[in-house]
Motif scaffolding. Structure first.
Motif, PDB file in Angstrom:
ATOM      1  N   THR A  31      -8.143   0.992   3.983  1.00 19.95           N
ATOM      2  CA  THR A  31      -7.073   0.181   3.404  1.00 19.95           C
ATOM      3  C   THR A  31      -6.258  -0.520   4.482  1.00 19.95           C
ATOM      4  O   THR A  31      -5.974  -1.724   4.389  1.00 19.95           O
ATOM      5  N   CYS A  91      -5.822  -4.531   5.385  1.00 21.46           N
ATOM      6  CA  CYS A  91      -4.520  -5.202   5.522  1.00 21.46           C
ATOM      7  C   CYS A  91      -4.470  -6.048   6.788  1.00 21.46           C
ATOM      8  O   CYS A  91      -4.068  -7.226   6.757  1.00 21.46           O
ATOM      9  N   VAL A 130       0.837  -1.208   0.000  1.00 23.61           N
ATOM     10  CA  VAL A 130       0.000   0.000   0.000  1.00 23.61           C
ATOM     11  C   VAL A 130       0.872   1.258   0.000  1.00 23.61           C
ATOM     12  O   VAL A 130       0.556   2.251  -0.672  1.00 23.61           O
TER      13      VAL A 130
END
Length: 312
Positions: free
Chosen positions: A141, A145, A114
């Motif tokens: 995001t 993860c 990322v």
């Protein structure tokens, strides 16, 4: 014939070296562990107190630092106790250590991927960067993860926990790693070994490919801007190099001591190198750190001056 009675504890061999050298390594690893926690806490604190670091890149960096604290804490305390002579670990403790080690490690690979995408967007698409990498996207995001890593590793460890382990339950390592643990199983572990290998390849190589593609796009569009990714590139090179050597390679008979050294570098040294690399090669982080130090020095001088005035 091997004893197939129920195993409740394992014996971690650790390092087969003299007592004096074990004491020396204990002191060194203990110092590294303290420095690692301190350095990563410092990164998290800087990102929180300095408004100039209130950007997606530094939010992701603080997430990485938070992860590194827990990642090294999963291995380092048990490594230190092993060097001090306490080499036993329960089956549940072994599986728990394995779960958090691989979950946190997988999360780190996702975060590095990322971060590579973040640098690509910031350099190659700066006009839309703020709208794409906003606060909500960053939170979603990073949450993805963490969630994907912990859920996927749970099923992997669940698969391993169903195996029967034989006596003598001796693991030739300083922590509960998958390859030496599978060797203790009384059953045929061919399927488990294939699943572990595919799991490692899917996470490590996929995130590495994502990072490489991001760097290729950066280099193809703005070569001069690649210098801003130097810190991230250094971390990626160190981490992927050690992990690929340990987990993503053909079944070649390397001496176990080589794997142990690589594992020490991956679990103890690398978590310290990450904040040092980002601090030493990042001008904004160094300026933020200098600002905090100057503020603290001014406060100390002010307190000293006030105390002196009262005495007078």
């Amino acid at each position: 014939m091997e004893n197939q009675s129920s195993v409740t504890h394992f014996f971690l061999i650790g390092f087969t070296i003299s007592a004096e050298l074990q004491f020396f390594l204990f002191v060194v690893f203990f110092a590294i562990y303290l420095l690692t926690v301190t350095a990563n806490v410092a990164i998290i604190s800087l990102v929180r107190v300095d408004n100039r670091l209130n950007t997606p890149m530094y939010f992701l960096l603080s997430q990485l630092s938070f992860l590194e604290i827990w990642y090294t804490s999963t291995i380092a305390p048990k490594l230190l106790s092993n060097l001090a002579g306490w080499k036993s670990i329960s089956l549940s403790g072994c599986l728990s250590q394995m779960y958090f080690y691989f979950s946190l490690g997988s999360t780190e690979f996702f975060l590095l991927g990322v971060m590579a995408i973040d640098r690509y967007l910031a350099i190659c698409n700066p006009l839309r960067y703020q709208s794409i990498m906003n606060g909500q996207v960053c939170l979603q995001t990073t949450a993805a993860c963490w969630s994907i890593a912990f859920v996927s590793v749970f099923f992997l460890v669940l698969l391993i926990s169903r195996l029967t382990f034989c006596q003598p339950a001796v693991i030739n390592h300083f922590f509960c790693d998958l390859p030496p643990l599978l060797k203790l199983s009384c059953e045929d572990t061919f399927l488990e070994e294939i699943i572990v290998f595919l799991f490692a390849c899917s996470i490590i190589l996929t995130s590495l490919l994502l990072t490489i593609v991001s760097y290729v796009f950066i280099l193809s569009s703005r070569k001069k801007a690649f210098s801003t990714c130097a810190s991230h590139f250094s971390v990626v090179t160190i981490l992927y190099g050690t992990v690929i050597f340990i987990y993503v390679r053909p079944s070649v008979s390397y001496p176990m001591n080589v794997n142990k050294v690589m594992a020490v570098f991956n679990t103890v040294v690398t978590p310290l190198l990450n904040p040092l690399i980002y601090c030493l090669r990042n001008k904004e982080v160094k300026e933020a750190l200098r600002k905090v130090m100057n503020t603290r020095r001014s406060r100390i001088d002010g307190i000293a001056y006030y105390s002196k005035s009262i005495r007078l």
